[in-house]
Design a protein around this motif. Structure first.
Motif, PDB file in Angstrom:
ATOM      1  N   ARG A  12     -58.101  34.530  71.470  1.00  0.00           N
ATOM      2  CA  ARG A  12     -58.167  35.773  70.723  1.00  0.00           C
ATOM      3  C   ARG A  12     -59.572  36.150  70.308  1.00  0.00           C
ATOM      4  O   ARG A  12     -59.818  37.288  69.956  1.00  0.00           O
ATOM      5  CB  ARG A  12     -57.251  35.705  69.513  1.00  0.00           C
ATOM      6  N   LYS A 137     -51.004  21.292  61.246  1.00  0.00           N
ATOM      7  CA  LYS A 137     -52.044  20.705  62.081  1.00  0.00           C
ATOM      8  C   LYS A 137     -53.358  20.660  61.294  1.00  0.00           C
ATOM      9  O   LYS A 137     -54.364  20.174  61.803  1.00  0.00           O
ATOM     10  CB  LYS A 137     -52.195  21.456  63.409  1.00  0.00           C
ATOM     11  N   ASP A 178     -49.975  26.416  57.290  1.00  0.00           N
ATOM     12  CA  ASP A 178     -50.340  26.993  58.585  1.00  0.00           C
ATOM     13  C   ASP A 178     -51.107  28.282  58.367  1.00  0.00           C
ATOM     14  O   ASP A 178     -51.295  28.742  57.247  1.00  0.00           O
ATOM     15  CB  ASP A 178     -49.102  27.229  59.461  1.00  0.00           C
ATOM     16  N   SER A 181     -51.533  35.739  59.770  1.00  0.00           N
ATOM     17  CA  SER A 181     -52.360  36.958  59.754  1.00  0.00           C
ATOM     18  C   SER A 181     -51.528  38.140  59.297  1.00  0.00           C
ATOM     19  O   SER A 181     -51.765  38.675  58.220  1.00  0.00           O
ATOM     20  CB  SER A 181     -53.085  37.189  61.081  1.00  0.00           C
ATOM     21  N   SER A 184     -45.732  38.044  59.603  1.00  0.00           N
ATOM     22  CA  SER A 184     -44.388  38.251  60.156  1.00  0.00           C
ATOM     23  C   SER A 184     -43.717  36.958  60.609  1.00  0.00           C
ATOM     24  O   SER A 184     -42.499  36.830  60.517  1.00  0.00           O
ATOM     25  CB  SER A 184     -44.415  39.293  61.270  1.00  0.00           C
ATOM     26  N   THR A 185     -44.498  35.985  61.051  1.00  0.00           N
ATOM     27  CA  THR A 185     -43.885  34.711  61.468  1.00  0.00           C
ATOM     28  C   THR A 185     -43.285  33.990  60.264  1.00  0.00           C
ATOM     29  O   THR A 185     -42.191  33.407  60.355  1.00  0.00           O
ATOM     30  CB  THR A 185     -44.916  33.805  62.167  1.00  0.00           C
TER      31      THR A 185
HETATM   32  O1  LIG Z   1     -48.888  35.928  60.485  1.00  0.00           O
HETATM   33  P1  LIG Z   1     -48.611  36.227  61.938  1.00  0.00           P
HETATM   34  O2  LIG Z   1     -49.284  37.486  62.392  1.00  0.00           O
HETATM   35  O3  LIG Z   1     -47.158  36.206  62.274  1.00  0.00           O
HETATM   36  O4  LIG Z   1     -49.333  35.102  62.823  1.00  0.00           O
HETATM   37  C1  LIG Z   1     -49.197  33.734  62.570  1.00  0.00           C
HETATM   38  C2  LIG Z   1     -48.786  32.977  63.766  1.00  0.00           C
HETATM   39  O5  LIG Z   1     -49.637  33.223  64.871  1.00  0.00           O
HETATM   40  C3  LIG Z   1     -50.118  31.992  65.386  1.00  0.00           C
HETATM   41  O6  LIG Z   1     -49.414  31.548  66.440  1.00  0.00           O
HETATM   42  P2  LIG Z   1     -49.580  32.108  67.921  1.00  0.00           P
HETATM   43  O7  LIG Z   1     -48.260  32.488  68.408  1.00  0.00           O
HETATM   44  O8  LIG Z   1     -50.671  33.121  67.995  1.00  0.00           O
HETATM   45  O9  LIG Z   1     -49.969  30.841  68.714  1.00  0.00           O
HETATM   46  P3  LIG Z   1     -51.132  29.781  68.557  1.00  0.00           P
HETATM   47  O10 LIG Z   1     -50.962  29.105  67.220  1.00  0.00           O
HETATM   48  O11 LIG Z   1     -50.839  28.842  69.682  1.00  0.00           O
HETATM   49  O12 LIG Z   1     -52.434  30.500  68.703  1.00  0.00           O
HETATM   50  C4  LIG Z   1     -50.047  31.035  64.210  1.00  0.00           C
HETATM   51  O13 LIG Z   1     -49.955  29.687  64.611  1.00  0.00           O
HETATM   52  C5  LIG Z   1     -48.826  31.507  63.474  1.00  0.00           C
HETATM   53  O14 LIG Z   1     -47.671  30.878  63.978  1.00  0.00           O
END
Ligand SMILES: O=P(O)(O)OC[C@H]1O[C@H](OP(=O)(O)OP(=O)(O)O)[C@H](O)[C@@H]1O
Ligand SMILES: Nc1ncnc2c1ncn2[C@@H]1O[C@H](COP(=O)(O)OP(=O)(O)OP(=O)(O)O)[C@@H](O)[C@H]1O
Length: 231
Positions: A12, A137, A178, A181, A184-185
């Motif tokens: 990214r 992690k 974790d 950003s 939403s996750t």
């Molecule tokens: O707050 P959000 O906008 O929902 O983003 C957060 C998520 O994005 C990232 O995972 P990603 O799917 O990008 O994979 P990565 O950790 O392998 O880069 C990170 O590990 C979170 O799970």
């Protein structure tokens, strides 16, 4: 002396990193073909580019095998104890924003702060016969924040290599640390951030490995000044 800059080769941060260097007047080109992991800056024999992943860049800065790197503050602080003594955060670059946070299940209605979580951790063994577990992690950042900043000692870290937000629902950990950003996750996994649970507000930075030979080096000073001027 040749100065090496580590730039993300994928992921990214890749495009924005090259763009910020271009605005600073350093036009980056791959040496050889497009897939090469070495680059150069047009017109500059005194600067070399090493294309690496964001996490590799934090490692190479820690080793001192690159002089500068563009990578996330979270990755550098997770990699290095005493980060500020070992590296200089020369500039915050305005992209790659992400917060490292402590999140707990939404249904923990009376847990809103780290102090509340400390109480949960204290009672956990008596109630459940084991310690509170944290999936992450970010081992170092978690230990610093829990033990160092909040005096919480009764927990166990469960290493997570992906899909950390799924750990509480699947039963592999109670809570998580974790990156988020948009948030939403976390919402999709029914997790909430504690009100004082933001460990770090990270973004992409120009980071310099502190090396004695950088003292008084004109190219080192020029890189910092020009990148700052491009923001
Ligand atoms: O707050 P959000 O906008 O929902 O983003 C957060 C998520 O994005 C990232 O995972 P990603 O799917 O990008 O994979 P990565 O950790 O392998 O880069 C990170 O590990 C979170 O799970
Ligand atoms: N939504 C997000 N999810 C994960 N990381 C993000 C997010 N937004 C910004 N970042 C930042 O991006 C950096 C990680 O970037 P990226 O995932 O490209 O790295 P990488 O370590 O090269 O990936 P890989 O895990 O594939 O090696 C971290 O500094 C992180 O803070």
């Amino acid at each position: 002396m040749t100065i090496t800059i580590g730039l993300p080769s994928k992921g990214r941060m890749k495009e924005d990193s090259s763009a910020v260097l271009a605005r600073a007047g350093f036009t980056v080109a791959a040496v050889g073909n497009d897939r090469s992991y070495r680059g150069r800056v047009e017109g500059r024999d005194d600067i070399e580019i090493a294309f690496l992943s964001a996490s590799e860049i934090s490692r190479e800065i820690a080793n001192g095998t690159v002089d500068f790197g563009v990578t996330g503050e979270d990755l550098v602080r997770e990699r290095l104890a005493e980060a500020d003594a070992r590296v200089e955060f020369c500039a915050r670059l305005g992209f790659g924003h992400a917060d490292v946070v402590v999140a707990v299940p939404e249904i923990w209605l009376d847990v809103d702060t780290m102090a509340d979580l400390g109480d949960v951790a204290t009672d956990f063994r008596a109630r459940h016969g084991r310690r509170l577990t944290i999936a992450t992690k970010y081992w170092r950042l978690t230990q610093q924040f829990f033990s160092g900043n909040h005096g919480i000692q009764l927990y166990r870290i469960v290493e997570s290599l992906g899909a950390t937000e799924g750990a509480p629902a699947s039963g592999s950990a109670d809570i998580i640390v974790d990156i988020t950003s948009t948030g939403s996750t976390l919402v999709a996994n029914h997790l909430k951030i504690l009100s004082d649970g933001v460990i770090l507000k990270s973004e992409a930075c120009l980071v310099r490995a502190r090396k004695p030979e950088h003292e008084g080096d004109a190219v080192v000073a020029e890189i910092i000044e020009r990148v700052r001027g491009a923001l």
